[in-house]
Motif scaffolding. Sequence first.
Motif, PDB file in Angstrom:
ATOM      1  N   VAL A 169      37.515  29.080  35.458  1.00  0.00           N
ATOM      2  CA  VAL A 169      38.558  29.924  36.038  1.00  0.00           C
ATOM      3  C   VAL A 169      38.146  30.396  37.427  1.00  0.00           C
ATOM      4  O   VAL A 169      36.963  30.542  37.735  1.00  0.00           O
ATOM      5  N   SER A 171      39.998  32.869  40.930  1.00  0.00           N
ATOM      6  CA  SER A 171      41.105  33.744  41.334  1.00  0.00           C
ATOM      7  C   SER A 171      42.081  32.996  42.241  1.00  0.00           C
ATOM      8  O   SER A 171      41.703  32.033  42.928  1.00  0.00           O
ATOM      9  N   ASP A 228      28.473  37.232  30.897  1.00  0.00           N
ATOM     10  CA  ASP A 228      29.866  36.823  31.065  1.00  0.00           C
ATOM     11  C   ASP A 228      30.668  37.856  31.841  1.00  0.00           C
ATOM     12  O   ASP A 228      31.501  37.505  32.682  1.00  0.00           O
ATOM     13  N   ARG A 229      30.460  39.126  31.541  1.00  0.00           N
ATOM     14  CA  ARG A 229      31.255  40.172  32.183  1.00  0.00           C
ATOM     15  C   ARG A 229      31.053  40.167  33.695  1.00  0.00           C
ATOM     16  O   ARG A 229      32.001  40.326  34.469  1.00  0.00           O
ATOM     17  N   ILE A 232      32.856  37.093  35.211  1.00  0.00           N
ATOM     18  CA  ILE A 232      34.305  37.287  35.282  1.00  0.00           C
ATOM     19  C   ILE A 232      34.659  38.223  36.431  1.00  0.00           C
ATOM     20  O   ILE A 232      35.614  37.976  37.183  1.00  0.00           O
ATOM     21  N   LEU A 236      37.006  37.318  39.587  1.00  0.00           N
ATOM     22  CA  LEU A 236      38.170  38.131  39.956  1.00  0.00           C
ATOM     23  C   LEU A 236      38.113  38.560  41.425  1.00  0.00           C
ATOM     24  O   LEU A 236      39.152  38.688  42.085  1.00  0.00           O
ATOM     25  N   GLU A 246      36.849  31.702  26.700  1.00  0.00           N
ATOM     26  CA  GLU A 246      38.292  31.840  26.933  1.00  0.00           C
ATOM     27  C   GLU A 246      38.828  33.191  26.467  1.00  0.00           C
ATOM     28  O   GLU A 246      39.694  33.781  27.118  1.00  0.00           O
ATOM     29  N   TYR A 248      37.586  36.021  26.632  1.00  0.00           N
ATOM     30  CA  TYR A 248      37.302  37.091  27.583  1.00  0.00           C
ATOM     31  C   TYR A 248      38.277  37.139  28.755  1.00  0.00           C
ATOM     32  O   TYR A 248      38.382  38.171  29.436  1.00  0.00           O
ATOM     33  N   VAL A 249      38.961  36.027  29.013  1.00  0.00           N
ATOM     34  CA  VAL A 249      39.796  35.967  30.226  1.00  0.00           C
ATOM     35  C   VAL A 249      41.273  35.725  29.930  1.00  0.00           C
ATOM     36  O   VAL A 249      42.068  35.593  30.859  1.00  0.00           O
ATOM     37  N   GLU A 250      41.651  35.677  28.666  1.00  0.00           N
ATOM     38  CA  GLU A 250      43.048  35.391  28.328  1.00  0.00           C
ATOM     39  C   GLU A 250      44.004  36.379  28.985  1.00  0.00           C
ATOM     40  O   GLU A 250      45.051  35.987  29.524  1.00  0.00           O
ATOM     41  N   HIS A 252      43.523  38.118  31.684  1.00  0.00           N
ATOM     42  CA  HIS A 252      43.536  37.903  33.139  1.00  0.00           C
ATOM     43  C   HIS A 252      44.390  36.679  33.492  1.00  0.00           C
ATOM     44  O   HIS A 252      45.089  36.679  34.510  1.00  0.00           O
ATOM     45  N   LEU A 258      43.620  35.422  37.223  1.00  0.00           N
ATOM     46  CA  LEU A 258      42.758  34.248  37.252  1.00  0.00           C
ATOM     47  C   LEU A 258      43.592  32.993  36.991  1.00  0.00           C
ATOM     48  O   LEU A 258      44.644  33.065  36.350  1.00  0.00           O
TER      49      LEU A 258
END
Length: 297
Positions: A169, A171, A228-229, A232, A236, A246, A248-250, A252, A258
């Motif tokens: 992913v 931005s 991971d945090r 991400i 961003l 996945e 964690y970012v759904e 976003h 993202l």
Amino acid sequence: MPRENFNELLVFLAVADERSFTKAAAKLGTSQSTLSHAVKKLEERLGMRLLTRTTRSVGLTEAGERLQQSLSPRIAEIEADIEALTVYRERPAGTVRITLSNHAMESVVWPKLSSILADYPDIKLELSVDGSFRNIVKDGFDAGVRLGESLEKDMIAVRIGPDWRLVAVGSPEYFRTRSAPLTPQELMRHNCIRRRLDRIGGLYAWEFEKDGEEIRVRVEGQLTLNTDREMISAALDGHGIAYVPESYVEHHLEAGRLQLVLDDWCPKFAGYYLYYPSRRQNLRAFSVVIDALRERG
């Protein structure tokens, strides 16, 4: 030796096993000075040195090694017998220690186990988040959590979560001046947020698969992180493409913060499993934990 002095033997054994007063104090939940005093009293009572101490390490004398070898199996046997008695309790009780990754903790384990604390007040949970593969028997854990593809063959394994995948992913701001990659190889032309592996310290090679073709890409980029945090957050902020779970970012992706790339190249992993040695399977508190974690259907 009077019964009240048996505690000194347990203190000695903890220090001998850890080869450290600091680690033994943390394990027993007491101070280093208390342990040092207990060991000194034991040595005085026996009339011999058991430990050799320096500013950097703790070792065993010949007498100390012999005492450790004698005590360890006997204490382990007593602990096992005491655990076996829990079957006679009206309610499950005891401490269950599990080692696991942060993603396993947040995505599967804690959502399923949080409710048992209220339902079973005599059960205590110790969840140790660690990115490395721990030896659960040697390190004193009751169980560990790993992906199905990396389980040890001599362990019992129970599936506790569905398959999941990592996704690439970035931005909209990042892709405003760059074309989205259409194949994994095109990532080499992008600024990727690399992942440092905790257990070995190396860099993770991004894994992709499509129509039976497997590709590993050692991406390049300005930024290297190990959580991971943070990855991400960096994605961003437009610092590059991240390869993260996945789930964690759904939110976003749905909000448009993202953008997903290489969707058809991102494979699924074989879900999380709880693994443990067979000797733990009859402990009632552990059985409650297994039942709460077990993947249904």
